[in-house]
Write a protein that holds these residues in place. Structure first.
Motif, short mmCIF file in Angstrom:
data_model
loop_
_atom_site.label_atom_id
_atom_site.label_comp_id
_atom_site.label_asym_id
_atom_site.label_seq_id
_atom_site.Cartn_x
_atom_site.Cartn_y
_atom_site.Cartn_z
N VAL A 155 0.86 -1.19 0.00
CA VAL A 155 0.00 0.00 0.00
C VAL A 155 0.89 1.24 0.00
N GLU A 156 0.51 2.25 -0.77
CA GLU A 156 1.27 3.50 -0.82
C GLU A 156 0.39 4.66 -0.35
N THR A 157 1.02 5.58 0.36
CA THR A 157 0.32 6.79 0.80
C THR A 157 1.33 7.92 0.91
N THR A 158 0.84 9.13 1.14
CA THR A 158 1.69 10.32 1.27
C THR A 158 1.38 11.01 2.60
N ALA A 159 2.42 11.48 3.26
CA ALA A 159 2.25 12.19 4.53
C ALA A 159 3.08 13.46 4.51
N THR A 160 2.51 14.55 5.00
CA THR A 160 3.21 15.83 5.09
C THR A 160 3.57 16.11 6.54
N ILE A 161 4.85 16.40 6.81
CA ILE A 161 5.32 16.68 8.17
C ILE A 161 6.08 18.00 8.16
N SER A 162 6.30 18.54 9.35
CA SER A 162 6.99 19.82 9.47
C SER A 162 8.49 19.63 9.26
N PHE A 163 9.16 20.74 9.02
CA PHE A 163 10.61 20.74 8.82
C PHE A 163 11.33 20.19 10.05
N GLY A 164 10.86 20.63 11.23
CA GLY A 164 11.49 20.17 12.47
C GLY A 164 11.27 18.69 12.72
N ASP A 165 10.06 18.19 12.43
CA ASP A 165 9.78 16.76 12.62
C ASP A 165 10.61 15.91 11.67
N ALA A 166 10.90 16.44 10.49
CA ALA A 166 11.73 15.69 9.55
C ALA A 166 13.14 15.51 10.10
N LEU A 167 13.63 16.49 10.84
CA LEU A 167 14.98 16.39 11.40
C LEU A 167 15.01 15.54 12.66
N ASP A 168 13.98 15.64 13.48
CA ASP A 168 13.98 14.95 14.78
C ASP A 168 13.34 13.57 14.74
N GLY A 169 12.52 13.30 13.71
CA GLY A 169 11.76 12.06 13.68
C GLY A 169 10.42 12.25 14.38
N VAL A 170 9.39 11.52 13.91
CA VAL A 170 8.06 11.70 14.49
C VAL A 170 7.22 10.46 14.21
N THR A 171 6.29 10.17 15.09
CA THR A 171 5.31 9.11 14.87
C THR A 171 4.01 9.76 14.41
N ILE A 172 3.50 9.31 13.26
CA ILE A 172 2.31 9.92 12.70
C ILE A 172 1.18 8.90 12.63
N SER A 173 -0.04 9.40 12.60
CA SER A 173 -1.22 8.54 12.45
C SER A 173 -1.71 8.64 11.01
N LEU A 174 -1.94 7.48 10.39
CA LEU A 174 -2.38 7.45 9.00
C LEU A 174 -3.71 6.71 8.89
N ARG A 175 -4.60 7.23 8.10
CA ARG A 175 -5.87 6.58 7.80
C ARG A 175 -5.74 5.95 6.42
N LEU A 176 -5.83 4.62 6.35
CA LEU A 176 -5.58 3.91 5.10
C LEU A 176 -6.84 3.21 4.61
N THR A 177 -7.00 3.20 3.33
CA THR A 177 -8.05 2.42 2.68
C THR A 177 -7.37 1.50 1.68
N SER A 178 -7.57 0.20 1.82
CA SER A 178 -6.87 -0.75 0.96
C SER A 178 -7.76 -1.94 0.63
N ASP A 179 -7.32 -2.71 -0.38
CA ASP A 179 -8.02 -3.91 -0.79
C ASP A 179 -7.93 -4.96 0.31
N ALA A 180 -9.03 -5.68 0.57
CA ALA A 180 -9.07 -6.68 1.63
C ALA A 180 -10.15 -7.70 1.31
N PRO A 181 -10.14 -8.87 1.99
CA PRO A 181 -11.23 -9.82 1.78
C PRO A 181 -12.59 -9.20 2.11
N CYS A 182 -13.60 -9.55 1.32
CA CYS A 182 -14.95 -9.02 1.53
C CYS A 182 -15.41 -9.36 2.94
#
Length: 401
Positions: A155-182
């Motif tokens: 699965v691929e997704t895109t996330a936008t983070i701040s300049f400071g978080d890119a330098l320090d590292g960060v844990t982000i929450s992602l909402r994903l929609t993907s193919d799965a068994p019915c």
């Protein structure tokens, strides 16, 4: 593809050694030599329109595909030995398996081999189990295999983070929609509450054998059941028989320190769910980094434009400059510093993969005041008079030697 894949029950009725004109105990080289000779003699390209030659070529290719492979040859010999070397196979068993011709199948007084194989698919055991021993568990094409575990889709997704978080590292929450068994049919594709039956197109194998020319063949996913081996007469109304649906979920993903704009981060096991016990796919997060008001990035270094006055550049000064995290640092500007000179502050840049930091690159920008008061103007005019004998642009007009 393993050597036993694609084995067919009707091979018990065929004498491949006779087809190739060799003895049963012939060596592999003898079998290969016989095949090549017959293939050249009957090749369709050499005999266009000759149906008999074409059929002979296909029969020779099929024979070599089996007895020319050591593992397939062993299975073939075991099957032929079990059923009397193929004697009397004319649509059914004769002689030793005689009987009342149950159900009228096959030749009079015998059993149709396909009926015996289908016993296995229907759970009847008997001769189907005997074929299961030969084929490694299940009556040739009629056997029902356990679906092979398959890894889930990435699965691929895109996330936008701040300049400071890119330098320090960060844990982000992602909402994903993907193919799965019915969720309604659990991936079977059938209407809930209904029972499946073995796919008639592949007879429960999940695949069909397709020839690709010469002595080669390959297995392809059965188009009738999609490899599930079982089919439903009534399709699931939610997924319309596909067995697939969409799954929405929230996950936590760790973005490591020092990530660059546009970099793709792999999060293992956070993709779509696997099938038949297979592992989950992976999640790939493309990181977009928001620009900073003051700082920019050059590799593992941070860059900063530092405004200085004319007198600071001319006479020298000590000035304070900010850092992205932590206290400001003092930068010593030597007398006579030109515009555009860059100073390096060690260890105040981006985090590297090895845990060390890059540097801060501070570039001097000498500021020219747009408006001067009377005192400042008098001082500048005095400076102009003091330096009037030292024109700056004299070398622009020197003739080339």
């Amino acid at each position: 593809m393993s050597a036993t894949d694609g084995m067919r029950a009707d091979w018990a009725t065929k004498d491949f050694y006779k087809e190739l004109g060799v003895q049963k105990d012939a060596t592999g080289d003898e079998i290969k030599k016989a095949y090549r000779k017959l293939a050249r003699a009957n090749h369709p390209d050499s005999h266009p329109g000759d149906t008999a030659k074409h059929e002979k070529f296909k029969a020779v290719a099929e024979a070599y595909d089996v007895v020319g492979d050591a593992e397939k040859r062993t299975k073939y010999d075991e099957m032929r030995s079990l059923y009397g070397n193929g004697g009397g196979f004319r649509g059914g068993f004769g002689g030793g398996f005689g009987g009342g011709g149950a159900g009228g199948h096959g030749a009079p007084g015998g059993f149709d081999i396909n009926d015996l194989l289908r016993e296995r698919a229907g759970g009847g055991g008997g001769f189907g189990d005997m074929f299961g021993d030969i084929f490694g568990g299940g009556g040739g094409r009629a056997r029902t295999q356990q679906p092979r575990p398959q890894k889930g889709a990435d699965v691929e997704t895109t996330a936008t983070i701040s300049f400071g978080d890119a330098l320090d590292g960060v844990t982000i929450s992602l909402r994903l929609t993907s193919d799965a068994p019915c969720p309604d049919c659990s991936g079977t594709g059938g209407k809930p509450g209904t029972k499946p039956h073995i796919c008639r197109e592949c007879e429960g194998a999940g695949y069909v054998v397709a020839g690709v020319g010469g002595a080669f063949s390959m297995n392809e996913t059965c188009p009738g059941c999609g490899g599930r081996q079982l089919v439903y007469d009534e399709k699931c109304p939610t997924c319309h028989g596909s067995g697939r649906g969409m799954s929405a979920r929230s996950i936590q993903a760790r973005i490591p320190a020092g990530v660059k704009d546009g970099q793709k981060i792999r999060v293992r096991g956070k993709g779509a769910a696997g099938e038949a016990g297979g592992p989950n796919g992976d999640l790939f997060v493309t990181v977009k980094v928001s620009p900073h008001r003051l700082f920019a990035r050059k590799g593992d270094n941070l860059t900063l434009d530092v405004p200085v006055s004319f007198d600071e550049a001319a006479l020298g000064a000590e000035i304070k400059v900010p850092t992205l995290s932590g206290a400001p640092v003092t930068l010593k500007i030597p007398a006579g510093t030109p515009n555009g000179r860059t100073f390096r502050v060690r260890g105040r840049g981006a985090r590297r993969a090895d845990g060390t930091n890059g540097d801060l690159l501070a570039t001097v920008e000498v500021q020219v005041p747009a408006v001067l008061d009377d005192a400042a103007r008098a001082a500048v005019e005095a400076y102009r008079e003091a330096t009037a004998g030292k024109p700056l642009r004299a070398n622009l007009f020197e003739a080339e030697s």
